[in-house]
Design a protein around this motif. Structure first.
Motif, mmCIF file in Angstrom:
data_model
loop_
_atom_site.group_PDB
_atom_site.id
_atom_site.type_symbol
_atom_site.label_atom_id
_atom_site.label_comp_id
_atom_site.label_asym_id
_atom_site.label_seq_id
_atom_site.Cartn_x
_atom_site.Cartn_y
_atom_site.Cartn_z
ATOM 1 N N ALA A 299 0.647 -1.586 -0.480
ATOM 2 C CA ALA A 299 0.256 0.336 -0.157
ATOM 3 C C ALA A 299 0.798 1.292 -0.201
ATOM 4 O O ALA A 299 0.531 1.834 -0.608
ATOM 5 C CB ALA A 299 -1.075 0.135 1.130
ATOM 6 N N LEU A 300 2.032 1.437 0.859
ATOM 7 C CA LEU A 300 2.482 2.282 0.220
ATOM 8 C C LEU A 300 3.589 2.542 -0.488
ATOM 9 O O LEU A 300 3.108 4.002 -1.013
ATOM 10 C CB LEU A 300 3.922 2.088 2.287
ATOM 11 N N ALA A 301 3.776 1.280 -1.138
ATOM 12 C CA ALA A 301 4.568 1.825 -1.627
ATOM 13 C C ALA A 301 4.145 1.943 -3.171
ATOM 14 O O ALA A 301 4.360 3.245 -3.991
ATOM 15 C CB ALA A 301 5.152 0.332 -2.527
ATOM 16 N N ALA A 302 2.942 1.542 -3.182
ATOM 17 C CA ALA A 302 1.827 1.366 -4.022
ATOM 18 C C ALA A 302 1.929 3.678 -4.003
ATOM 19 O O ALA A 302 0.957 4.644 -5.395
ATOM 20 C CB ALA A 302 0.629 1.081 -4.421
ATOM 21 N N ALA A 303 1.559 4.029 -2.979
ATOM 22 C CA ALA A 303 0.879 5.645 -3.399
ATOM 23 C C ALA A 303 2.022 6.275 -2.999
ATOM 24 O O ALA A 303 1.766 7.893 -3.860
ATOM 25 C CB ALA A 303 0.843 5.604 -1.182
ATOM 26 N N CYS A 304 3.289 5.711 -3.760
ATOM 27 C CA CYS A 304 4.579 6.302 -3.819
ATOM 28 C C CYS A 304 4.469 6.704 -5.487
ATOM 29 O O CYS A 304 4.759 7.685 -5.936
ATOM 30 C CB CYS A 304 5.918 6.563 -2.821
ATOM 31 N N ALA A 305 4.389 5.746 -5.676
ATOM 32 C CA ALA A 305 4.568 5.290 -7.102
ATOM 33 C C ALA A 305 3.271 6.281 -7.645
ATOM 34 O O ALA A 305 3.398 7.290 -9.014
ATOM 35 C CB ALA A 305 4.028 4.237 -7.983
ATOM 36 N N LEU A 306 1.954 6.085 -7.200
ATOM 37 C CA LEU A 306 1.083 7.237 -7.271
ATOM 38 C C LEU A 306 1.028 8.444 -7.301
ATOM 39 O O LEU A 306 0.707 9.254 -8.370
ATOM 40 C CB LEU A 306 -0.641 6.637 -6.882
ATOM 41 N N ARG A 307 1.895 8.812 -6.449
ATOM 42 C CA ARG A 307 1.892 10.163 -6.083
ATOM 43 C C ARG A 307 3.235 10.625 -7.270
ATOM 44 O O ARG A 307 2.977 11.679 -8.449
ATOM 45 C CB ARG A 307 2.596 10.495 -4.789
ATOM 46 N N ASP A 308 4.352 9.890 -7.653
ATOM 47 C CA ASP A 308 4.936 10.124 -8.773
ATOM 48 C C ASP A 308 4.840 10.539 -10.035
ATOM 49 O O ASP A 308 5.082 11.131 -10.881
ATOM 50 C CB ASP A 308 6.023 9.047 -8.656
ATOM 51 N N ALA A 309 3.774 9.177 -10.394
ATOM 52 C CA ALA A 309 3.198 9.835 -11.748
ATOM 53 C C ALA A 309 2.024 10.599 -11.725
ATOM 54 O O ALA A 309 1.594 11.212 -12.378
ATOM 55 C CB ALA A 309 1.896 8.656 -11.495
ATOM 56 N N GLY A 310 1.746 11.388 -10.658
ATOM 57 C CA GLY A 310 0.240 12.481 -10.636
ATOM 58 C C GLY A 310 -0.787 11.985 -10.620
ATOM 59 O O GLY A 310 -1.118 11.352 -11.337
ATOM 60 N N ALA A 311 -0.931 13.375 -9.896
ATOM 61 C CA ALA A 311 -2.916 12.996 -9.447
ATOM 62 C C ALA A 311 -3.176 11.985 -9.034
ATOM 63 O O ALA A 311 -3.828 11.330 -9.327
ATOM 64 C CB ALA A 311 -4.078 13.343 -10.927
ATOM 65 N N SER A 312 -2.330 10.881 -7.572
ATOM 66 C CA SER A 312 -3.260 9.741 -7.283
ATOM 67 C C SER A 312 -4.725 10.573 -6.988
ATOM 68 O O SER A 312 -4.728 11.280 -5.756
ATOM 69 C CB SER A 312 -1.903 9.847 -5.599
ATOM 70 N N PRO A 313 -5.356 8.817 -6.792
ATOM 71 C CA PRO A 313 -6.308 9.004 -6.518
ATOM 72 C C PRO A 313 -6.843 8.664 -5.037
ATOM 73 O O PRO A 313 -8.156 9.181 -4.185
ATOM 74 C CB PRO A 313 -7.506 8.192 -6.859
ATOM 75 N N LEU A 314 -5.430 8.629 -3.856
ATOM 76 C CA LEU A 314 -5.479 8.352 -2.577
ATOM 77 C C LEU A 314 -6.007 9.061 -1.784
ATOM 78 O O LEU A 314 -4.964 10.615 -1.653
ATOM 79 C CB LEU A 314 -4.589 7.236 -2.163
ATOM 80 N N LYS A 315 -6.484 9.353 -0.996
ATOM 81 C CA LYS A 315 -6.670 10.316 0.465
ATOM 82 C C LYS A 315 -6.100 10.230 1.589
ATOM 83 O O LYS A 315 -6.617 10.409 2.518
ATOM 84 C CB LYS A 315 -8.219 11.030 0.165
ATOM 85 N N PHE A 316 -6.179 8.790 1.600
ATOM 86 C CA PHE A 316 -5.240 8.297 2.708
ATOM 87 C C PHE A 316 -4.690 6.820 2.978
ATOM 88 O O PHE A 316 -5.506 5.935 1.890
ATOM 89 C CB PHE A 316 -6.530 8.170 4.173
ATOM 90 N N LEU A 317 -3.956 7.089 3.875
ATOM 91 C CA LEU A 317 -3.236 5.702 3.728
ATOM 92 C C LEU A 317 -3.498 4.390 5.162
ATOM 93 O O LEU A 317 -3.258 5.416 6.448
ATOM 94 C CB LEU A 317 -1.650 5.678 3.716
ATOM 95 N N LEU A 318 -3.493 3.249 5.428
ATOM 96 C CA LEU A 318 -4.028 3.001 7.113
ATOM 97 C C LEU A 318 -3.100 0.951 6.864
ATOM 98 O O LEU A 318 -3.322 0.634 6.453
ATOM 99 C CB LEU A 318 -4.935 2.760 6.923
ATOM 100 N N LEU A 319 -1.681 1.504 7.709
ATOM 101 C CA LEU A 319 -0.903 0.689 7.317
ATOM 102 C C LEU A 319 -0.625 0.029 8.864
ATOM 103 O O LEU A 319 -0.521 1.255 10.016
ATOM 104 C CB LEU A 319 0.728 1.313 7.318
#
Length: 326
Positions: A172-192
């Motif tokens: 989940a964390l790695a995917a969030a970083c990748a989506l941020r790098d790609a721009g316009a991440s749909p994620l609003k929150f991370l629960l780890l």
């Protein structure tokens, strides 16, 4: 707080262990047993923990496209929901090699009931049959699919959180970083929950708790790493060790850790680095429980509390009033 020389163990942990042993549900030593035997034991324990879990009215199995083939996902929607609702995209634990989404049914149902948010549990491919970065690729692909096609599955693609436990928290964390790098991440929150965010074992918590007395051991994490990574050079790849990723510009993060978990310092170090990068983050250390406790809500009040805290965080981040949950 736990005494570092004689850690406090929650009494319910012993009750859980006795209940499992009474039913013959004892997992073999991971690094010593055939993988098929470990998987069968892990699955049997998961099935027991989900017994008597009340199904939601809308539980759907869907196959979504990914770079390595179709990815099975289970979508849980709140009872009474008609329009698309915000959703948590969740990745289960199991050292990348064990577990199936079916064994998290009980937890997912309680998460949905408490939060009023849908949950999507992603059945990513397991190691060693599939090795890094396959699981990372599938995590990113699954989130992207529901962001773009959420309405077809009854979820709001522009109101997503991501989460996971152990190996799943890593994804989940790695995917969030990748989506941020790609721009316009749909994620609003991370629960780890108690993530394996690095492959380092030279930390205080590993030195104190890595013998295996409370479950996870250094030899087990070495086994997990050797079955997940294709080569040792990958252990420093941020997609496999997201503690070393660029951590700024991420959505708010809620971290949960266990006081008897040798991975405890991974969560502590992640919190410190997120704070340094200006990311809103909270960390709760659950006392007296070991790694892997989250799916044990049937017998562990600490697990139920951790699920409730996570659900409340998700609903608040995604703008859902849980009092409206069916």
């Amino acid at each position: 707080m736990s005494d570092e020389t004689d850690p406090w163990v929650h009494p319910e942990v012993a009750v859980l262990g006795a209940a499992l042993r009474a039913r013959g549900l004892v997992a073999p030593v991971l690094e010593q047993a055939p993988l098929a035997e470990s998987r069968a034991a892990y699955d049997a324990i998961g099935a027991y923990l989900c017994e008597n879990s009340q199904a939601l009215q809308d539980e759907t199995e869907v196959m979504v496209p990914g770079p390595h083939g179709l990815i099975r996902c289970l979508v849980y929607r709140p009872d009474g929901a008609r329009a698309p609702v915000p959703a948590l995209v969740y990745f289960h634990g199991g050292g990348f090699a064990l577990g199936r989404v079916d064994e998290w049914r009980g937890m997912m149902r309680e998460m949905v009931r408490r939060s009023g948010v849908a949950a999507i549990n992603v059945d990513y491919r397991r190691s060693p049959e599939s090795r890094f970065p396959v699981q990372f690729d599938e995590a990113v692909a699954a989130i992207r699919h529901f962001a773009a096609n959420g309405t077809a599955h009854g979820v709001q693609g522009d109101a997503l959180a991501a989460g996971g436990d152990s190996a799943g928290a890593n994804l989940a964390l790695a995917a969030a970083c990748a989506l941020r790098d790609a721009g316009a991440s749909p994620l609003k929150f991370l629960l780890l929950y108690y993530g394996v965010f690095s492959w380092e074992t030279d930390t205080d918590s590993w030195r104190r708790l890595g013998s295996g007395a409370f479950g996870l051991s250094i030899s087990q994490i070495d086994w997990i790493r050797s079955h997940y990574l294709a080569n040792e050079q990958q252990r420093t790849d941020w997609r496999a060790a997201p503690l070393d990723a660029r951590l700024d510009d991420l959505p708010p993060v809620q971290l949960h850790a266990a006081s008897l978990d040798p991975l405890l310092d991974d969560s502590r170090r992640l919190r410190e680095r997120l704070v340094a990068r200006g990311v809103a983050v909270g960390l709760q250390v659950h006392e007296g429980v070991p790694h892997g406790f989250i799916r044990n809500g049937r017998l562990l009040s600490v697990a139920r509390e951790a699920v409730n805290r996570g659900a409340d965080g998700v609903s608040a981040a995604l703008g859902v009033n849980p009092t409206h949950a069916a």
